[in-house]
Design a protein around this motif. Structure first.
Motif, PDB file in Angstrom:
ATOM      1  N   ASN A   1       0.787  -1.236   0.000  1.00  8.48           N
ATOM      2  CA  ASN A   1       0.000   0.000   0.000  1.00  8.48           C
ATOM      3  C   ASN A   1       0.815   1.282   0.000  1.00  8.48           C
ATOM      4  O   ASN A   1       0.301   2.349   0.318  1.00  8.48           O
ATOM      5  CB  ASN A   1      -0.966   0.061   1.191  1.00  8.48           C
ATOM      6  CG  ASN A   1      -2.181  -0.812   0.966  1.00  8.48           C
ATOM      7  OD1 ASN A   1      -2.510  -1.116  -0.182  1.00  8.48           O
ATOM      8  ND2 ASN A   1      -2.829  -1.233   2.036  1.00  8.48           N
ATOM      9  N   ALA A   2       2.114   1.215  -0.344  1.00  2.00           N
ATOM     10  CA  ALA A   2       2.936   2.433  -0.382  1.00  2.00           C
ATOM     11  C   ALA A   2       2.503   3.341  -1.533  1.00  2.00           C
ATOM     12  O   ALA A   2       2.581   4.561  -1.433  1.00  2.00           O
ATOM     13  CB  ALA A   2       4.411   2.082  -0.511  1.00  2.00           C
ATOM     14  N   VAL A   3       2.079   2.757  -2.620  1.00  2.00           N
ATOM     15  CA  VAL A   3       1.550   3.544  -3.745  1.00  2.00           C
ATOM     16  C   VAL A   3       0.303   2.835  -4.269  1.00  2.00           C
ATOM     17  O   VAL A   3       0.080   1.665  -3.991  1.00  2.00           O
ATOM     18  CB  VAL A   3       2.546   3.655  -4.937  1.00  2.00           C
ATOM     19  CG1 VAL A   3       3.723   4.537  -4.600  1.00  2.00           C
ATOM     20  CG2 VAL A   3       2.997   2.279  -5.404  1.00  2.00           C
ATOM     21  N   ASP A   4      -0.497   3.581  -5.038  1.00  2.00           N
ATOM     22  CA  ASP A   4      -1.652   2.950  -5.674  1.00  2.00           C
ATOM     23  C   ASP A   4      -1.168   2.075  -6.821  1.00  2.00           C
ATOM     24  O   ASP A   4      -0.195   2.408  -7.496  1.00  2.00           O
ATOM     25  CB  ASP A   4      -2.610   4.017  -6.214  1.00  2.00           C
ATOM     26  CG  ASP A   4      -3.300   4.756  -5.076  1.00  2.00           C
ATOM     27  OD1 ASP A   4      -3.462   4.144  -3.995  1.00  2.00           O
ATOM     28  OD2 ASP A   4      -3.647   5.935  -5.258  1.00  2.00           O
ATOM     29  N   LEU A   5      -1.868   0.986  -7.010  1.00  2.04           N
ATOM     30  CA  LEU A   5      -1.538   0.091  -8.118  1.00  2.04           C
ATOM     31  C   LEU A   5      -1.856   0.784  -9.435  1.00  2.04           C
ATOM     32  O   LEU A   5      -2.953   1.290  -9.622  1.00  2.04           O
ATOM     33  CB  LEU A   5      -2.360  -1.193  -7.967  1.00  2.04           C
ATOM     34  CG  LEU A   5      -2.008  -2.343  -8.887  1.00  2.04           C
ATOM     35  CD1 LEU A   5      -0.598  -2.831  -8.619  1.00  2.04           C
ATOM     36  CD2 LEU A   5      -2.998  -3.479  -8.670  1.00  2.04           C
ATOM     37  N   LYS A   6      -0.854   0.804 -10.335  1.00  2.00           N
ATOM     38  CA  LYS A   6      -1.079   1.402 -11.648  1.00  2.00           C
ATOM     39  C   LYS A   6      -1.627   0.309 -12.573  1.00  2.00           C
ATOM     40  O   LYS A   6      -1.132  -0.819 -12.558  1.00  2.00           O
ATOM     41  CB  LYS A   6       0.262   1.925 -12.163  1.00  2.00           C
ATOM     42  CG  LYS A   6       0.263   2.607 -13.503  1.00  2.00           C
ATOM     43  CD  LYS A   6       1.691   3.133 -13.776  1.00  2.00           C
ATOM     44  CE  LYS A   6       1.971   3.317 -15.253  1.00  2.00           C
ATOM     45  NZ  LYS A   6       1.283   4.457 -15.844  1.00  2.00           N
ATOM     46  N   THR A   7      -2.644   0.639 -13.353  1.00  2.00           N
ATOM     47  CA  THR A   7      -3.239  -0.396 -14.207  1.00  2.00           C
ATOM     48  C   THR A   7      -3.382   0.069 -15.653  1.00  2.00           C
ATOM     49  O   THR A   7      -3.904  -0.649 -16.491  1.00  2.00           O
ATOM     50  CB  THR A   7      -4.648  -0.785 -13.689  1.00  2.00           C
ATOM     51  OG1 THR A   7      -5.399   0.409 -13.529  1.00  2.00           O
ATOM     52  CG2 THR A   7      -4.580  -1.540 -12.374  1.00  2.00           C
ATOM     53  N   ASP A   8      -2.920   1.284 -15.953  1.00  2.00           N
ATOM     54  CA  ASP A   8      -3.180   1.847 -17.286  1.00  2.00           C
ATOM     55  C   ASP A   8      -1.939   1.867 -18.174  1.00  2.00           C
ATOM     56  O   ASP A   8      -1.904   2.551 -19.184  1.00  2.00           O
ATOM     57  CB  ASP A   8      -3.758   3.261 -17.136  1.00  2.00           C
ATOM     58  CG  ASP A   8      -2.797   4.193 -16.412  1.00  2.00           C
ATOM     59  OD1 ASP A   8      -1.737   3.707 -15.937  1.00  2.00           O
ATOM     60  OD2 ASP A   8      -3.089   5.395 -16.325  1.00  2.00           O
TER      61      ASP A   8
END
Ligand SMILES: Cc1cc2nc3c(=O)[nH]c(=O)nc-3n(C[C@H](O)[C@H](O)[C@H](O)COP(=O)(O)OP(=O)(O)OC[C@H]3O[C@@H](n4cnc5c(N)ncnc54)[C@H](O)[C@@H]3O)c2cc1C
Lengths: 322, 245
Positions: A159-166
């Motif tokens: 949870n240190a960063v949001d998961l990138k999905t794009d």
């Protein structure tokens, strides 16, 4: 130049925590101008699965598909990752904290003469120096550590960063690594792993039971609740000490440190050593029959009541809603 | 067999964590220090192995003079002698360098320590020492048996464990249930006073990632209580307010 990410996979799938590490690296590379993000995957895994790592921000995945790397032999993994690091001319290695990742990265810190910080909770400050914020005192505080070496290793907390999905798809390239017998001096003789369950350290929702559950025969209601939520199950230390639940479910100071979005504690008093393992949770719900239980002080939501009455009702209410 | 156990000197698990006014140091006021709980497991297992196989057990700490009571406690629990490397443990790399140097000098067959210290939670020192000495390193190890020169271990992995075999010499970062914590008895406490505790100087001052500033998390707001006969209210709150469902 590029940022290298050591990714892990299990049951043919890249781990979500590794995708978070790739997302972290992608944001880091954008910030520091370190170029592209390259992932390194070891052992047998499908190429299309590896290509999907691109969504999290990698442009390339190096794949050392030597079958001897299917087992997580610590030294062999460290050797392979060191070779990948050199081959892409990276200065920074990013990985997700994990049982294998931590053990491999510590050896790499020496191999690569890289300053390493573990439990990283956000992107480093890189304007003047290199300051990395990390969780310390088992989640009770933060420290800023300054890395002074040219090569760097960041082991990222969940949870240190949001998961990138794009991101776009990544190209997958075979990488052949030279491994010696001494890399395989230790042998993994067998593995026991709970399959088909949500793994506790990586879970987004955790349902935990304590001594208030009275006995292992009552865990059915914990499991029912977990199933409705797609959650992993955890427990307090005495519960695993007495053998009601397996050791790998023990949460806390001396057990697994979880960082889910939602942690539900049932019949757990909330001793400081238990809280140490859950204080990185986004939201904590406590169900306890004692209104004075210390856990309520650390909770966002609470129900004072008998677990045997409340938990089945909560499971039904969730079934109706979800 | 020569066994080395590395001990951290850390605040008791119930300590209130506070920093000095300028947030550059841990505030030790009123804090009780203990052997790191994971190191305590390593020590307990080391005592059992020493008793079982013969040989010696040395406890080591990188720390300033105030850590000596913690080292003496390791002697009371069963270590034969102790080494204190006289310096504040500046970072994992600094500590690993010192341990590697003195471990090499002592020619130990088995080096045990906790999987991580409970202050900085780095979990890196065992791997670093392993790489510095060219020895295999394993962590987190929850079972460790020595049969001749073969070591059989169980290592915890996500959702289970992995069984391993390796040859001495090696390094393991330990956790429960490798052994039960040992409480020193009166005889142990008495004998610890006269067991040798050697103080040596650090061999290098090099660091790579020192902590320079500290910060406490923001205080938690008050808990919102939901009536036990109205659990659907909780579901609504989790969905609409906390947005975690
Ligand atoms: C060095 C050290 C390290 C430790 N590490 C850990 C650790 O990693 N993890 C950990 O968990 N502990 C750890 N402990 C132990 C910790 O101090 C507590 O003893 C432990 O967490 C208590 O577990 P518990 O809450 O399940 O049990 P208890 O403290 O016995 O609490 C049971 C709770 O259940 C409630 N209850 C009972 N019946 C019901 C009911 N019918 N419905 C609802 N509620 C009910 C009670 O009100 C009570 O609050 C550690 C201790 C030490 C000294």
């Amino acid at each position: 130049m590029s940022v290298l990410v050591y990714i892990e996979h299990a049951d043919g799938k890249v781990k979500k925590t590794s995708l978070e590490a790739v997302s972290f690296a992608s944001a880091l590379a954008a910030q520091t101008g370190e170029g592209e993000v390259v992932a390194i995957a070891l052992g047998t895994v499908d190429s299309p699965e590896l290509a999907s790592v691109g969504k999290a921000g990698a442009s390339k995945v190096l794949h050392a598909d030597d079958v001897r790397l299917n087992d997580g032999v610590i030294q062999a993994h460290a050797s392979a990752v060191a070779q990948a690091f050199a081959s892409v001319g990276a200065k920074t290695l990013v990985l997700a904290k994990s049982s294998l990742g931590d053990a491999v990265a510590a050896r790499l810190a020496i191999k690569l003469s890289a300053g390493m910080v573990s439990n990283v909770v956000e992107l480093p400050k890189t304007s003047g120096g290199y300051l990395v914020k990390r969780s310390i005192y088992t989640g009770k505080a933060f420290a800023e550590s300054e890395i002074t070496t040219e090569n760097k290793i960041l082991a990222v907390k969940k949870n240190a960063v949001d998961l990138k999905t794009d991101g776009a798809g990544a190209s997958v390239e075979k990488l052949s690594v030279a491994l010696s017998d001494s890399d395989f001096a230790s042998k993994i003789t067998s593995t026991e792993r709970a399959t088909g369950e949500v793994l506790l350290p990586e879970a987004d929702i955790v349902v935990s039971g304590g001594r208030g559950m009275k006995g292992p025969e009552n865990w059915g209601m914990i499991e029912d609740l977990a199933r409705v939520l797609g959650a992993a199950t955890g427990c307090s230390k005495p519960v695993s000490d007495i053998g009601w639940r397996p050791h790998h479910e023990h949460v806390g100071q001396t057990g697994v440190k979880v960082a889910p979005s939602l942690y539900i504690a049932i019949g757990i008093s909330g001793a400081i050593q238990h809280l140490a393992g859950v204080n990185s949770s986004k939201c904590i719900v406590v169900i306890n029959k004692d209104p004075e239980a210390p856990f309520f002080k650390a909770a966002d939501y609470g129900i004072v009541g008998d677990a045997f009455e409340v938990v089945p009702k909560l499971t039904e209410a969730l079934k109706a809603e979800l | 067999m020569k066994i080395l156990v590395c001990i951290t000197h850390v605040p008791d698990t119930t300590s209130k964590i506070q920093f000095t006014a300028d947030n550059t140091k841990f505030d030790t006021t009123g804090v009780q220090f203990i052997i790191g709980p994971y190191d305590d497991y390593a020590l307990a297992r080391a005592v059992e192995l020493r008793d079982q196989t013969g040989g010696t057990l040395t406890a080591l700490n990188v720390g300033e003079a105030e850590t000596e009571p913690t080292l003496r406690k390791s002697l009371a629990i069963g270590a034969d002698d102790a080494i204190r490397i006289n310096s504040f443990p500046k970072d994992s790399f600094f500590v690993a360098k010192q341990i590697a140097h003195y471990a090499k000098e002592g020619g130990y067959d088995l080096i045990l320590m906790g999987r991580e210290s409970i202050d900085f939670n780095g979990g890196m020192v065992h791997g670093m020492v392993g790489e510095l000495l060219g020895m295999p390193s394993f962590s987190p190890v929850m079972k460790l048996e020595v049969e001749g020169s073969t070591v059989k271990m169980a290592r915890e992995i996500e959702g289970g464990k992995e069984y391993l075999e390796a040859q001495l010499p090696l390094i393991a970062g330990c956790q429960e249930p490798i052994a039960e914590w040992k409480i020193p008895n009166m005889r142990g406490i008495m004998s610890a006073r006269t067991k040798p505790l050697k103080v040596v100087e650090p061999v290098s001052q090099e660091t790579q990632a020192e902590a320079t500033r500290f910060q406490l998390p923001p205080a938690k707001g008050a808990v919102k209580l939901v009536d036990k006969d109205n659990v659907s209210e909780l579901v609504k709150l989790l969905k609409n307010e906390a947005k975690v469902l």
